[in-house]
Enzyme design. Structure first.
Site, PDB file in Angstrom:
ATOM      1  N   ARG A  69      80.550  49.536  42.094  1.00 13.00           N
ATOM      2  CA  ARG A  69      80.768  48.448  42.033  1.00 13.00           C
ATOM      3  C   ARG A  69      81.568  47.740  40.665  1.00 13.00           C
ATOM      4  NH1 ARG A  69      75.527  44.762  44.691  1.00 13.00           N
ATOM      5  NH2 ARG A  69      76.246  46.932  45.564  1.00 13.00           N
ATOM      6  N   ASP A  81      85.290  62.939  49.711  1.00 14.36           N
ATOM      7  CA  ASP A  81      86.319  62.287  50.399  1.00 14.36           C
ATOM      8  C   ASP A  81      87.006  62.125  49.218  1.00 14.36           C
ATOM      9  OD1 ASP A  81      84.790  60.377  50.037  1.00 14.36           O
ATOM     10  OD2 ASP A  81      86.782  59.065  51.017  1.00 14.36           O
ATOM     11  N   ASP A 112      78.231  62.666  50.875  1.00 16.89           N
ATOM     12  CA  ASP A 112      78.710  61.651  49.995  1.00 16.89           C
ATOM     13  C   ASP A 112      78.330  60.484  51.400  1.00 16.89           C
ATOM     14  OD1 ASP A 112      79.903  59.736  48.169  1.00 16.89           O
ATOM     15  OD2 ASP A 112      82.029  59.906  50.053  1.00 16.89           O
ATOM     16  N   SER A 140      76.329  54.450  46.460  1.00 18.06           N
ATOM     17  CA  SER A 140      76.555  52.897  47.091  1.00 18.06           C
ATOM     18  C   SER A 140      75.106  52.289  46.512  1.00 18.06           C
ATOM     19  CB  SER A 140      76.883  53.034  48.428  1.00 18.06           C
ATOM     20  OG  SER A 140      76.222  51.472  48.745  1.00 18.06           O
ATOM     21  N   ASN A 144      74.569  50.066  48.442  1.00 23.30           N
ATOM     22  CA  ASN A 144      73.489  49.813  50.189  1.00 23.30           C
ATOM     23  C   ASN A 144      74.144  50.573  51.051  1.00 23.30           C
ATOM     24  OD1 ASN A 144      74.099  46.969  49.274  1.00 23.30           O
ATOM     25  ND2 ASN A 144      76.367  47.587  49.342  1.00 23.30           N
ATOM     26  N   GLY A 167      84.606  55.804  45.408  1.00 24.90           N
ATOM     27  CA  GLY A 167      83.561  56.725  45.126  1.00 24.90           C
ATOM     28  C   GLY A 167      83.409  56.333  43.622  1.00 24.90           C
TER      29      GLY A 167
HETATM   30  P1  B16 Z   1      78.263  49.630  46.144  1.00 26.91           P
HETATM   31  P2  B16 Z   1      80.232  56.972  47.725  1.00 26.91           P
HETATM   32  C1  B16 Z   1      81.058  54.874  46.751  1.00 26.91           C
HETATM   33  O1  B16 Z   1      80.272  55.228  48.029  1.00 26.91           O
HETATM   34  C2  B16 Z   1      82.289  54.210  47.510  1.00 26.91           C
HETATM   35  O2  B16 Z   1      82.861  55.014  47.322  1.00 26.91           O
HETATM   36  C3  B16 Z   1      83.179  52.939  46.300  1.00 26.91           C
HETATM   37  O3  B16 Z   1      84.478  52.456  46.842  1.00 26.91           O
HETATM   38  C4  B16 Z   1      82.276  51.596  46.369  1.00 26.91           C
HETATM   39  O4  B16 Z   1      82.414  51.312  45.087  1.00 26.91           O
HETATM   40  C5  B16 Z   1      80.562  52.462  46.062  1.00 26.91           C
HETATM   41  O5  B16 Z   1      79.540  53.483  46.742  1.00 26.91           O
HETATM   42  C6  B16 Z   1      79.658  51.154  45.071  1.00 26.91           C
HETATM   43  O6  B16 Z   1      79.179  50.880  46.364  1.00 26.91           O
HETATM   44  O7  B16 Z   1      78.894  48.016  46.107  1.00 26.91           O
HETATM   45  O8  B16 Z   1      77.467  49.301  47.746  1.00 26.91           O
HETATM   46  O9  B16 Z   1      77.454  49.574  45.619  1.00 26.91           O
HETATM   47  O10 B16 Z   1      81.450  57.123  48.015  1.00 26.91           O
HETATM   48  O11 B16 Z   1      79.928  57.250  46.900  1.00 26.91           O
HETATM   49  O12 B16 Z   1      79.224  56.794  49.360  1.00 26.91           O
HETATM   50 MG    MG Z   2      83.363  58.993  49.718  1.00 20.84          MG
END
Ligand code: B16
Ligand code: MG
Length: 217
Positions: free
Chosen positions: A50, A171, A10, A117, A119, A47
């Site tokens: 968006r 996490d 992750d 994410s 991003n 996790g």
């Molecule tokens: P984005 P992970 C997740 O990443 C984040 O934990 C979560 O808080 C966020 O809303 C999600 O990515 C989407 O992110 O807006 O950048 O597309 O923990 O799966 O790596």
């Molecule tokens: Mg995470």
């Protein structure tokens, strides 16, 4: 003991602490909407995708908005978030992570990213660790959010390995469940109580090595 042919990671909360930037960007939006949003509320977003994160915040303020408006708000939050991300440097990689990834590669264990994410690619570039991954599965490549196993199953497929030979590092509870739903073993990174369903829980990668992993899971 089953062999380990790949490790899937992750991103947020495991390799880097971007939760603080997500918080600042969501907080700015929540303030504009007159919704109270605290660091405790922010835990609910870990996790989560968006749009689902935005829905959680709107629910806190009992606000019901049309989809078009929600898309606009999600984009606005992302623009603020990206301002923080673009300022990030290699020094923000969490302690021990780079050595752990490098050690896995030296042992010929596959390394993939499994993040919600959109991003993710940009963040890996900012951290200068993109080259340490054999496959990158992120929010742009999946249609079902964690706890659905899609993100990790796609990672295993990209590496051409069997799910039961993969270890996931997570996490968040939704991510831990996604790993178990994929038929993989999971190392929780963080609080042992929250992540009690994981096969092993570590506080972080500092002082933790692939050799420990092979012994303890
Ligand atoms: P984005 P992970 C997740 O990443 C984040 O934990 C979560 O808080 C966020 O809303 C999600 O990515 C989407 O992110 O807006 O950048 O597309 O923990 O799966 O790596
Ligand atoms: Mg995470």
């Amino acid at each position: 003991m089953k062999k380990i042919t790949a490790c899937l990671f992750d991103l947020d909360g495991v390799l880097v602490d971007t939760a603080k930037y997500h918080f600042l960007a969501w907080k700015e939006l929540a303030d504009e909407l007159g919704i109270e949003f605290t660091e405790t509320h922010n835990e609910l977003l870990k996790g989560v995708s968006r749009m689902d994160s935005l829905d959680i915040i709107l629910n806190l303020g009992k606000l019901d908005l049309p989809q078009e408006k929600k898309n606009e708000l999600a984009e606005k939050k992302n623009r603020v978030y990206l301002e923080y991300i673009l300022k990030m440097g290699e020094d923000e990689i969490l302690p021990g992570v780079k050595d752990f990834l490098t050690d896995l590669r030296n042992r010929n264990i596959g390394v993939a990213l499994g993040s919600a994410s959109k991003n993710a690619q940009l963040i890996l570039e900012r951290l200068n660790i993109e080259q340490l991954f054999d496959a990158i599965i992120d929010g742009t490549k999946v249609s079902k959010a964690k706890p659905d196993p899609e993100v990790f199953l796609k990672g295993a497929e990209a590496l051409d390995v069997k799910p039961d030979e993969c270890i996931v590092f997570e996490d968040a509870i939704a991510g831990l469940e996604a790993a178990l739903n994929a038929g993989m073993r999971c190392v929780g990174v963080g609080d042992p109580e929250t992540l009690h369903r994981a096969n092993l829980v570590i506080p972080g990668f500092a002082g933790f090595h692939p050799a420990d992993l092979l012994q303890r899971i």
